[in-house]
Design an enzyme around this catalytic site. Structure first.
Site, PDB file in Angstrom:
ATOM      1  N   CYS A 180       0.693  -1.093   0.048  1.00 51.16           N
ATOM      2  CA  CYS A 180       0.020  -0.116   0.098  1.00 51.16           C
ATOM      3  C   CYS A 180       0.956   1.247   0.037  1.00 51.16           C
ATOM      4  O   CYS A 180       1.531   1.598  -0.899  1.00 51.16           O
ATOM      5  CB  CYS A 180      -0.876   0.075   1.262  1.00 51.16           C
ATOM      6  SG  CYS A 180      -2.284   0.963   1.098  1.00 51.16           S
ATOM      7  N   HIS A 198      -3.841  -5.405   1.085  1.00 51.93           N
ATOM      8  CA  HIS A 198      -3.365  -5.823   2.649  1.00 51.93           C
ATOM      9  C   HIS A 198      -3.812  -7.282   2.880  1.00 51.93           C
ATOM     10  O   HIS A 198      -4.773  -7.782   2.237  1.00 51.93           O
ATOM     11  CB  HIS A 198      -4.125  -4.972   3.447  1.00 51.93           C
ATOM     12  CG  HIS A 198      -3.861  -3.454   3.587  1.00 51.93           C
ATOM     13  ND1 HIS A 198      -2.525  -3.231   4.138  1.00 51.93           N
ATOM     14  CD2 HIS A 198      -4.242  -2.500   2.987  1.00 51.93           C
ATOM     15  CE1 HIS A 198      -2.312  -1.855   3.929  1.00 51.93           C
ATOM     16  NE2 HIS A 198      -3.292  -1.487   3.186  1.00 51.93           N
TER      17      HIS A 198
END
Length: 506
Positions: free
Chosen positions: A339, A447
């Protein structure tokens, strides 16, 4: 609030932050599930950057997601209706029922957000009551319940306990020292009507034989009139702490470790539960590296997520850790970003709205990234929030699942497609660029990527091959199976050392 049809709510309070409320709540949920009940975890307000995205696309604290799994339920944001995500300068992003509703400063938060927060909490409780008509709420408090300056506008502790007429368990961490003062001090600051809610005391993280605390147990019960219902032994940390400040002290050296992975401990580190599956690998040693310290020569480097990506990138550059990482990658090292970590690996990052801690004088300008992946990222107000399942093509074919949680939109630089491969069947999920000297730089928005057992082992085997080590088996299950084993192990110990009958009124 009436909880007709539901069993009497239980609440886990703590004498301080880090006393062990989250894990004790998870253990209580699993124990009640074993007894045939339907426990429903709930924390009115949580402050954490360790987040989870539920099936509806709503954000919630990871600790409440963990408690939901312990309860045998799917996590839903109603279990944590108010989430505060710190982003520096005494400000936090405010999440109500899974969605961002603004930013608050610490000094004005309770003036501006108390009434909306209490309304959202009551709405979430009604939703859960409708969904689980014969369940039992298991509430978790926050910090200490007797912060005198905050009690008037408390959203999480005693206001909620009184509102629901919950039976409360007070947890104290003996590892910190001063456990008697913690308990007596907390109880002395409670009003009589509040103290009546405390039905049990629990001593957490006790080292040594339990009988060594018998005298202390007797004294506490005589002094307070409240039973000490358990003395939990000190356990090696099974799950990530809520507070990222505790990360550096979490783990020791592994005797069987064969590869070392450096993880950058960013100032605004987020979603560090992404690293749990690697921590659980017996042959992997994680080493947390702070800005201003020496990177060394690890076998791989991971840049995890960040709540303030540009601010953390600036910290890496000012400390010299950014240039160390560039040298490491250019020398053939393996680097992986998740991310915000992937965004930092790109060429430029632009934050025209000031969402990610812009440190330049002109908010419309972009900041140079580490330039290890040919990506340009622009941060937008809308946030990607979704669970997803994909098939990777790097390091090899593997089914993966996880969730996206980001403001940034990353695009490949024009003309760079030949040097970069998409990581999965969704080209926007991540990219990999091969270094000239065998190492690889890659990143993803997914994630939970390391929770996917086959993919995790494929990635580790790339590193092992470069070291001349044999491949690890890749036919292994998803990390959720190991998480179940850990929850059961925790609950076995909890059941052995804690008698919850006084809490249940039996």
């Amino acid at each position: 609030m009436s909880t007709d049809g539901m069993s009497t709510p239980l609440m886990v309070l703590g004498t301080s932050s880090g006393a062990g409320k989250s894990l004790m709540s998870a253990a209580l949920c699993r124990l009640l599930l074993r007894r045939g009940e339907t426990p429903i975890p709930f924390k009115g307000q949580n402050m954490s950057n360790n987040a989870w995205v539920d099936e509806s696309g709503g954000e919630m604290a990871y600790s409440q997601a963990l408690q939901a799994w312990a309860a045998g339920l799917k996590p839903q944001c109603a279990m944590n209706p108010v989430l505060l995500k710190p982003q520096g300068d005494s400000t936090s992003e405010v999440i109500h029922l899974g969605q961002s509703v603004g930013t608050a400063r610490a000094e004005t938060y309770y003036e501006q957000w108390f009434r909306p927060g209490w309304s959202v909490i009551r709405e979430a409780l009604k939703d859960l009551q409708c969904s689980y008509t014969h369940g039992r709420l298991v509430l978790e408090g926050a910090g200490s319940p007797v912060e005198v300056n905050l009690q008037r506008r408390d959203l999480t502790n005693l206001r909620l306990a009184q509102f629901l007429r919950a039976r409360c368990l007070l947890v104290a961490d003996i590892e910190r020292g001063g456990v008697f003062a913690q308990i007596i001090g907390t109880l002395s600051l409670l009003k009589p009507v509040e103290k009546q809610l405390i039905r049990g005391l629990l001593i957490n993280r006790f080292r040594g034989r339990r009988e060594l605390f018998d005298e202390g147990r007797d004294w506490l019960e005589a002094e307070t009139g409240i039973p000490v219902i358990g003395v939990m032994p000190w356990l090696e940390e099974l799950f990530p702490p809520e507070d990222s400040l505790d990360l550096l002290e979490r783990r020791g050296k592994k005797n069987d470790a064969e590869i070392e992975i450096a993880v950058l401990k960013l100032p605004s580190l987020s979603n560090f539960s992404d690293l749990d599956p690697l921590e659980a690998e017996p042959t992997v040693q994680l080493r947390w590296v702070e800005p201003g310290t020496f990177l060394g020569t690890p076998d791989a480097v991971i840049i995890p997520g960040s709540k303030q990506t540009l601010r953390d990138l600036n910290s890496l550059n000012r400390s010299g850790l950014g240039s160390q990482l560039q040298t490491y990658a250019q020398s053939g090292g393996h680097v992986f970003g998740i991310c915000g970590g992937m965004q930092m690996l790109g060429r430029t990052l632009a934050d025209p709205l000031g969402l990610e801690g812009v440190t330049t004088t002109d908010p419309s300008s972009s900041m140079a990234g580490l330039n290890l992946l040919p990506l340009d990222t622009v941060f937008k107000r809308s946030k990607a929030l979704k669970q997803c399942q994909r098939i990777t093509q790097w390091p090899d074919n593997a089914k993966v699942k996880g969730f996206e949680l980001h403001h940034g939109n990353s695009q490949l630089i024009q003309g760079s497609h030949e040097s970069v491969l998409p990581m999965a069947d969704d080209p926007s999920l991540g990219w990999v660029s091969k270094n000239e000297r065998c190492g690889q730089v890659a990143g993803t928005y997914l994630h939970g990527i390391f929770e996917n057992g086959r993919w995790r082992r494929l990635w580790l085997n790339l590193i092992r091959k470069q070291k001349g080590l044999a491949d690890l088996p890749t036919d292994i299950p998803h990390h959720e199976q190991q998480r179940e084993q850990l929850l059961n192990r925790l609950t076995d110990v909890f059941e052995e050392h804690v008698n919850i009958n006084p809490l249940l009124g039996t």
